[in-house]
Design a protein around this motif. Sequence first.
Motif, PDB file in Angstrom:
ATOM      1  N   PHE A 150      25.107  36.823  40.369  1.00  0.00           N
ATOM      2  CA  PHE A 150      25.730  36.576  39.036  1.00  0.00           C
ATOM      3  C   PHE A 150      25.568  36.688  37.909  1.00  0.00           C
ATOM      4  N   SER A 151      26.225  36.907  36.770  1.00  0.00           N
ATOM      5  CA  SER A 151      25.946  36.145  35.595  1.00  0.00           C
ATOM      6  C   SER A 151      27.024  35.639  34.573  1.00  0.00           C
ATOM      7  N   GLU A 155      39.860  30.521  40.288  1.00  0.00           N
ATOM      8  CA  GLU A 155      40.497  32.225  41.277  1.00  0.00           C
ATOM      9  C   GLU A 155      39.575  33.122  41.343  1.00  0.00           C
ATOM     10  N   ILE A 156      38.353  33.582  39.841  1.00  0.00           N
ATOM     11  CA  ILE A 156      37.680  33.969  40.553  1.00  0.00           C
ATOM     12  C   ILE A 156      36.460  33.874  42.130  1.00  0.00           C
ATOM     13  N   GLU A 157      37.162  34.985  43.072  1.00  0.00           N
ATOM     14  CA  GLU A 157      35.722  34.995  44.201  1.00  0.00           C
ATOM     15  C   GLU A 157      34.750  35.481  44.074  1.00  0.00           C
ATOM     16  N   GLY A 169      27.227  40.410  41.822  1.00  0.00           N
ATOM     17  CA  GLY A 169      26.922  41.787  40.524  1.00  0.00           C
ATOM     18  C   GLY A 169      28.135  40.917  39.645  1.00  0.00           C
ATOM     19  N   LEU A 170      29.057  40.346  39.954  1.00  0.00           N
ATOM     20  CA  LEU A 170      30.167  39.572  39.068  1.00  0.00           C
ATOM     21  C   LEU A 170      29.353  39.746  37.842  1.00  0.00           C
ATOM     22  N   GLY A 214      35.219  41.537  43.126  1.00  0.00           N
ATOM     23  CA  GLY A 214      34.314  41.317  41.934  1.00  0.00           C
ATOM     24  C   GLY A 214      35.471  41.719  40.856  1.00  0.00           C
ATOM     25  N   GLN A 215      36.244  41.798  40.375  1.00  0.00           N
ATOM     26  CA  GLN A 215      37.630  43.066  39.628  1.00  0.00           C
ATOM     27  C   GLN A 215      39.170  42.245  39.698  1.00  0.00           C
TER      28      GLN A 215
END
Lengths: 971, 90
Positions: free
Chosen positions: A25-26, A92-94, A98-99, A265-266
């Motif tokens: 991820f970035s 809360e972001i799993e 590519g996130l 991812g959104q």
Amino acid sequence: MRRSAAGGYRLPTGGAIDRSRPIGFSFNGRALRGFSGDTLASALLANGIRIIGRSFKYHRPRGIVAAGVEESNGLADLGDGGWRTPNLRATEIELVEGLSARSVNCWPSPGFDVGGLNRWLAPFLAAGFYYKTFMWPSWRLFEGAIRRAAGLGRAPDREDPDRYLTRFAHCDLLVVGGGPAGLAAAAAAVAGGGTIILVEQDSITGGRLLWDEAMIDGLGSAAWLERTRAALARAPNLTVLNRTTAAGYFDHNELLCIERAAGHGQSRERLWRIHARKVILATGTLERPLLFAGNDRPGVMLAGAVRQYLERYAVAPGRRAVLFTNNDDAYRTAHALVRAGVEVAALVDTRPSPPAGVVEAARAAVDSFIPGGRIVATGGAGALASVRVVDAGGRSHAFAADLLAMSGGFDPVVHLFSQSGGRLAFDEALGLFRPDVHVQENCSVGGAAGDLGLASSLIAGHRTGAEASGVPAGAAPRAHEQAPEITPCWEPSGAPGHAFLDFQNDVTAGDVALAVRENFASVEHLKRYTTLGMGPDQGKTANVGAIGLLAALTGRSISETGTTRFRFPFTPVAFGTIAGSARGNLLAPLRHLPCHDWHEQRAARFEELGGWMRPVAYPRAGETEEEAARREARAVRTGVGLFDASPLGKIEVRGPDAGLFLDRLYANAMSRLKVGRTRYGIMLNEQGVIIDDGVVARLADDRFLVGTSSSGAGRIFSWMEEWHQCEWPSLEVLLTSVTSGWAVATLSGPKARETLARAHPSIALERADFPHMHYREGEVCGIPARVARVSFTGELTFEVAVPARRGRELWDGLAEAGGTSLSPVGTLAWNLLRLEKGYFHVGGDTDGTTSPFDIGWTRLLEREVHFVGLRSLLRANDLREDRHQLVGLRPLADGPLPIGAQVGRRGRQSEGYVTSSAFSPTLDRVVALGMVRSGHARLGEKLEILHPAGLGQAQIVALDSLDPEGTRLDA
Amino acid sequence: MLMIHCPFCGPRGEHEFGFGDQAGIVRPSLSASDDEWADYLFVRDNHAGLQRERWVHAGGCRQWFFIDRDTITHAIHGTFAFADAREPGE
């Protein structure tokens, strides 16, 4: 500490992450790696990234504080373009492959931020700074610059490409929260057989058993959770919704729940509107920060969150830790840190003599144990590097540390309970607000009820679940863990100006003290004056600490001080989620004319009018819509036009009392209308104001066809139903709306009769057989048709209605019959034609004050029927001579006569205004209508037209500019 | 959102219904004074507590009926077809 090979902060073993599934991820463009099971927050901590963003006002560096929904510092923007979602909580972001996440509120980077200069201005940016400073000469002078500097993440700059749906659900029992108490409640309730929904905001049920080891019914946390989840999965009457936050609690036990899509991812969300007979609130607690100088430095975290990162995500958020607590629970964090190999430099407890049961183990595990101590400052360039402690004897100690785990006690999550109308009470012993009196059908259990012990929470959950579904309680899950001992602690240690209550909004203990000095001492005033809890925090971590401090500063008890009211939503909800499918063309589904494709083939320009897609004009190559409308209008005056009048409202009124019913609803009499005749009528409301007009045809003695304006079709039908059902239920009438059942083609123009004659009518069309304002039934083009002679244009007109499904046949037949002299006519030309004739448009030329007298209908008072609106016409105000009255306006020079322009004399009060205006190709001048004071008595008078575009002159004239004798109409 | 029990269709969500004012407002005769007429047009009790109201099931059977509603708590104490209406609280 135990380190992974990469030298980061990831522990080599343990946790619920899947090390076999690494994820790329970035963050701010930097490529990083984590594991499946991570959140963005845990993956950033594992990579040693400690500064996530900047605070709202001072742009101070901010790091992760919490591990869940209460995180107010670790905000990030996700996605790009229409997918961009601002200000999501990193906790809360799993993590998915590519996130791509970015910091908010900093430029150019969270490490070096230009806005951080505000920090040096901090002494000048105290509470109420904006209110005090930007008053002179005007707030508006500064507003632009301030608004640019304000705000957090960036809003998406394109339309959201995703679709959102709303689910409606009904259940006997809704359990909010899938921690130990909620699971126990659901497990006990399923036996009752009623439908149950359990919502859990985390990606999996378990609550703190996901990271805290416990023994329940002889099983460890993980085994008990597995057994309980399996039992619930077998229950056919239970639905478990993970990743679902109950964000709002509304009337009649309706809860709005937001379900986030998994692995996207959104932040794509689904809205659940759940109606529950009963609700069990098992929403748990949030840990409260402690108030000390420098508590906002990245590296200062909640003790329970630190434990969660260690045990659930196998991340050590630091390498050398200090703990600061007023309760027993943080001791568990100390032991978890030691187990993970993190050195605990000091454990500082505000209590002079903590319970012996926890002290002994702590002394053995940590380097320095300091009861009765306080942290008074923290140090470090950016992130935390050192901690300064004052012990019970007043001696100062300094510790090098990159992690400070704090715990100031626990606050029940009472947001939903408060939204439901329930009243809170302050528990002096535990130092927390808990539910007191409930208003709706709900019950709080476990931490949400202020019950901090695992054993008691399981019992309460089990018992409440069984009660809610009416089954015998049986044996509750058994555990031994008791509630931690807590000594509330409200006052800051160290410099109050650096002790933060609301990290994201930069509200310090010093700001609260200032607000109190300036007499903003009510909790509601304090909130608004300082912005405390008004940002992303929304009364989660900042709230109770501030109330405690406010109480101490004002010498009141916390009960007397009270809380602010909690409001929807508990956590932020995307606009798209609330809108659901009610967006764009689905907001109000568009209606298409029966012959939409016919119009399309003739290059019609469509516009939505009253919900219908209607042809505005049929421009030819190179023509503007206005030019096309003038050509079409000329065709009606010289040849024949074909207008689609299908949207006109059509209501059939049947029954022995139909005539009497219409007599009462119309300002003019309808019962004396003869069969086969039509009559124009206007309808008033009880205030005597015109609300609609149209033509009524009498089809039979007991049957009328009422025509309404296109926009009035639904409104007038409802109006009729209301009067019939509520005021005159004894009248025998039956109302049927048939608007969309008929396709209506209007042939208008001097060649209308010869055109219709070629369309094989079974009806005699000559003037003697079928005069103006008459109605006939028969066939046209072989289709059963209702034909009326009514005119909106002032020309000879036949209105032909056929069943909607045969509309296309009729249009093709009429077009063939008309040949080259027939022109399709759009609404733009239609409006011009009625204006030339001097016909007014309800809602365009009239407004919510226009009485029938104002449009020249003066004989209504002679009627004997008490029709709707009559009594209001007898009021002195309605009988005034100097009311605004509808007149024609004729321009005297080439000046403008735009709609909305005022008329009168320059420098004097306005005497009226222009309501309709257009250029008439037939008269070769502008034709206009207007409302003018005492206008009817002033025909011939000249007035000035006052408008920003310039001054003009106009003469007051009679309404009908064209063919006042009506010879064309009556042809 | 209120859950309303339509006397003809059963329980439905509030979004299917339209609110039609306090019930029992009597339309005066044509000979009413201006004050009486103004009362009828504009003056309402604005009662805090149990109140009888007219509602219409606009998105359903399109029938008007009575609801006894507590204007403070939004609790609904009963819904009645006009023909079955009793006095509020009975």
